[in-house]
Every structure is written in C-alpha cells, then in structure tokens.
Design a protein around this motif. Structure first.
Motif, PDB file in Angstrom:
ATOM      1  N   TYR A  92       0.847  -1.201   0.000  1.00  0.00           N
ATOM      2  CA  TYR A  92       0.000   0.000   0.000  1.00  0.00           C
ATOM      3  C   TYR A  92       0.875   1.241   0.000  1.00  0.00           C
ATOM      4  CZ  TYR A  92       0.835   0.680   5.046  1.00  0.00           C
ATOM      5  OH  TYR A  92       1.416   0.895   6.272  1.00  0.00           O
ATOM      6  N   ASP A  93       0.282   2.350  -0.447  1.00  0.00           N
ATOM      7  CA  ASP A  93       0.956   3.642  -0.369  1.00  0.00           C
ATOM      8  C   ASP A  93      -0.022   4.646   0.203  1.00  0.00           C
ATOM      9  OD1 ASP A  93      -0.702   4.328  -2.531  1.00  0.00           O
ATOM     10  OD2 ASP A  93       0.876   4.026  -4.015  1.00  0.00           O
ATOM     11  N   ASP A 119      -6.476  -1.480  -2.388  1.00  0.00           N
ATOM     12  CA  ASP A 119      -7.242  -0.556  -3.218  1.00  0.00           C
ATOM     13  C   ASP A 119      -7.581   0.698  -2.425  1.00  0.00           C
ATOM     14  OD1 ASP A 119      -8.560   0.328  -5.474  1.00  0.00           O
ATOM     15  OD2 ASP A 119     -10.396  -0.819  -5.096  1.00  0.00           O
ATOM     16  N   GLY A 120      -7.148   1.850  -2.920  1.00  0.00           N
ATOM     17  CA  GLY A 120      -7.367   3.102  -2.209  1.00  0.00           C
ATOM     18  C   GLY A 120      -6.268   3.476  -1.246  1.00  0.00           C
ATOM     19  N   GLY A 121      -5.321   2.570  -1.021  1.00  0.00           N
ATOM     20  CA  GLY A 121      -4.175   2.863  -0.172  1.00  0.00           C
ATOM     21  C   GLY A 121      -4.523   3.110   1.279  1.00  0.00           C
ATOM     22  N   LEU A 122      -3.640   3.783   1.966  1.00  0.00           N
ATOM     23  CA  LEU A 122      -3.802   4.028   3.396  1.00  0.00           C
ATOM     24  C   LEU A 122      -5.105   4.754   3.708  1.00  0.00           C
ATOM     25  CD1 LEU A 122      -2.430   3.822   6.202  1.00  0.00           C
ATOM     26  CD2 LEU A 122      -1.438   6.075   5.749  1.00  0.00           C
ATOM     27  N   ALA A 123      -5.536   5.631   2.789  1.00  0.00           N
ATOM     28  CA  ALA A 123      -6.760   6.396   3.025  1.00  0.00           C
ATOM     29  C   ALA A 123      -7.987   5.503   3.141  1.00  0.00           C
ATOM     30  CB  ALA A 123      -6.956   7.415   1.902  1.00  0.00           C
ATOM     31  N   ALA A 124      -7.928   4.304   2.553  1.00  0.00           N
ATOM     32  CA  ALA A 124      -9.070   3.399   2.587  1.00  0.00           C
ATOM     33  C   ALA A 124      -9.108   2.559   3.864  1.00  0.00           C
ATOM     34  CB  ALA A 124      -9.041   2.471   1.365  1.00  0.00           C
ATOM     35  N   TRP A 125      -8.023   2.517   4.606  1.00  0.00           N
ATOM     36  CA  TRP A 125      -7.930   1.671   5.796  1.00  0.00           C
ATOM     37  C   TRP A 125      -8.781   2.242   6.920  1.00  0.00           C
ATOM     38  CZ3 TRP A 125      -6.618  -3.032   6.982  1.00  0.00           C
ATOM     39  CH2 TRP A 125      -6.298  -3.381   8.305  1.00  0.00           C
ATOM     40  N   GLN A 126      -9.634   1.401   7.496  1.00  0.00           N
ATOM     41  CA  GLN A 126     -10.515   1.829   8.574  1.00  0.00           C
ATOM     42  C   GLN A 126     -10.060   1.353   9.952  1.00  0.00           C
ATOM     43  OE1 GLN A 126     -13.250   3.901   8.027  1.00  0.00           O
ATOM     44  NE2 GLN A 126     -12.310   4.015   5.997  1.00  0.00           N
ATOM     45  N   GLY A 127      -9.025   0.533   9.983  1.00  0.00           N
ATOM     46  CA  GLY A 127      -8.554   0.005  11.256  1.00  0.00           C
ATOM     47  C   GLY A 127      -7.579   0.930  11.945  1.00  0.00           C
TER      48      GLY A 127
END
Length: 276
Positions: A92-93, A119-127
């Motif tokens: 991821y980036d 998909d979507g990188g770090l911005a997509a991570w919800q954890g």
C-alpha cells in the motif's frame, strides 16, 4: 488472482491464520523520503520500503529516473521485509497507488505471484494504525526476473506500430504542451494517450473491472496482438499495467519510459494529440 484487495478483506486476512506480509511504500514524486510519515502511523506489521532507493537503482544518464533495481538488491530488501516465495504480500501507499503498483509489478516480474495492492491505499484503511516498527523474521524470497513482461526502448518503439503502446502520463505531457521533469515534451511516435488518472474514481480506488475493460477496449487493447505501457519513469506505468490486468488484458512495461527515451537525442519525438 485479483491484483487488488479491499481494506475490509485485508483486515479479515490480517486477523486470519495466514496474514499477508505488509509493505508500506508511501512515496512523493520529487519530494522527500516519507519514512517519517510511516513512523508516525502505519498498518500494524507493515515494513517501510523506499521507492527511490529500494525499488529503483540510482538514476543514470541513459537509464531514466527510476531504473529497475538489481534483482539481488531487491531480493535482499524483500527478505528483510519478511517476504518469502510462498507468503502472500499486500502493498500500500498513501492512496495514489503508483508506488504500490511499482512494488507489485517488481514482485511479479521477479517471480512472486501472491501479491496484491490495497485498493485506495492508506486512506481506505478503517482500522487502527501503529507507530511500532516491526522486525520480521527474514524471508526466503529469491528473485527470478522474467515473470512479467518488460520492454526496452527498441521493443517499445516497435510495439507502438505493431501492437498498442499506451502513454500513461498526463495528456499535456503526451502532447508536449508542458514537460516539468524531462528534457523534452511529447511522446513515442505511435503511442496512444491513456492517462493513469482515468483508471481510478475520485476516492482513489480502481474503477470497476467492467469500466476498465470498456476503457481499454475503446483504445484498441482488446484486439491488439500485444499491449505495452510507459509513463515518465516506470512508476505510474505499473499502475496502468495493474489496471489492464483488472480488465483482463496482459501488458508489458517499458520501465525506462519517457525519462530514458527523451534523454537520447537520436530517438524521435512526436508532439500534439496525433499518435504519429
């Protein structure tokens, strides 16, 4: 294998019996090393990998801005990060996806098949994020180059006329209206403009496979005997190769890309919207 993974699926796999190795490859074009951002917060277990020094060799006058790394050097970086031949890997980036795709392509090119991009990188991570820097056990990955299509300058020039060569840079750079980085603007004669930015939605996630298939089919990729991609220095072009794979179309990467092509004054340069 699907080359991308959603944040929800990554969270599930990370909590499962066979969690993937996580690589954080945050990168800023022309900017400073982003390791400080990694240290300020990253996915639990993720190891930072620097694109400029670990996913590329030092730039050379004839090799472009991001030459491919020496396979042995790259292998040592991956083993340090805990990558083994049989381990799943997720990269991821910061959200643009270019750097993550570069790592994805390099692993594929050197023989690792179980690798995906978040998909979507770090911005997509919800954890949750962590500041803990892991020290994973040494992996056993040994690169065997040749697992993905690679073009040199001559092969890219030939493909522009005998197949389909896509230019993944912004349209104004393709036309030669502006060139903020390389010696001269324009494109490889015969190449078609296909900006990488059109592969993703506003949130940075890839467009659905059906939409990507429609896009690349309209450009002639479905019927071309072979497809290749180049960009400025082989980074965003890897993102285009990934998008083509989502569309079910295999493509090779001209890794030297425009930074290498344009450095050689003997090579032809086309300008304007016409491929030729």
């Amino acid at each position: 294998m699907n080359p991308i993974i959603s944040a929800a699926d990554l969270a599930s796999e990370s909590a499962g019996p066979r969690p993937p190795v996580l690589l954080d490859v945050r990168w800023q074009l022309g900017g400073p090393n982003l390791r400080p951002e990694y240290e300020a917060g990253h996915l639990p277990g993720a190891v930072f990998v620097d694109l400029d020094t670990e996913l590329a060799a030092p730039p050379t006058p004839g090799g472009g801005r991001h030459p491919l790394p020496d396979p042995e050097v790259f292998g040592a970086v991956m083993r340090r990060a805990g990558v083994s031949l049989g381990s799943p890997v997720v990269v991821y980036d910061g959200g643009l996806g270019w750097a993550a795709a570069r790592a994805w392509w390099l692993l594929r090119w050197t023989g690792h098949q179980d690798v995906r991009v978040l998909d979507g990188g770090l911005a997509a991570w919800q954890g949750e994020l962590t500041t803990d820097v892991p020290t994973p056990a040494e992996g056993d990955f040994r690169p065997t180059p040749g697992g993905a299509g690679l073009l040199d300058a001559d092969a890219a020039a030939a493909l522009a006329h005998k197949g389909l060569l896509l230019d993944a840079r912004a349209a104004e750079r393709y036309r030669g209206d502006a060139e903020p980085i390389d010696r001269v603007g324009g494109h490889i004669p015969g190449a078609l403009s296909a900006p990488t930015s059109e592969n993703v939605a506003a949130d940075g996630r890839f467009r659905p496979a059906a939409e990507l298939t429609e896009r690349f089919t309209a450009l002639g990729a479905a019927d071309a005997p072979a497809v290749g991609v180049y960009c400025g220095s082989g980074v965003s072009g890897a993102h285009q190769v990934l998008a083509l794979e989502l569309a079910g179309i295999p493509a090779a990467l001209y890794a030297g890309s425009w930074s290498q092509w344009s450095s050689d004054e003997s090579r032809p340069v086309a300008t304007g919207p016409d491929p030729q």
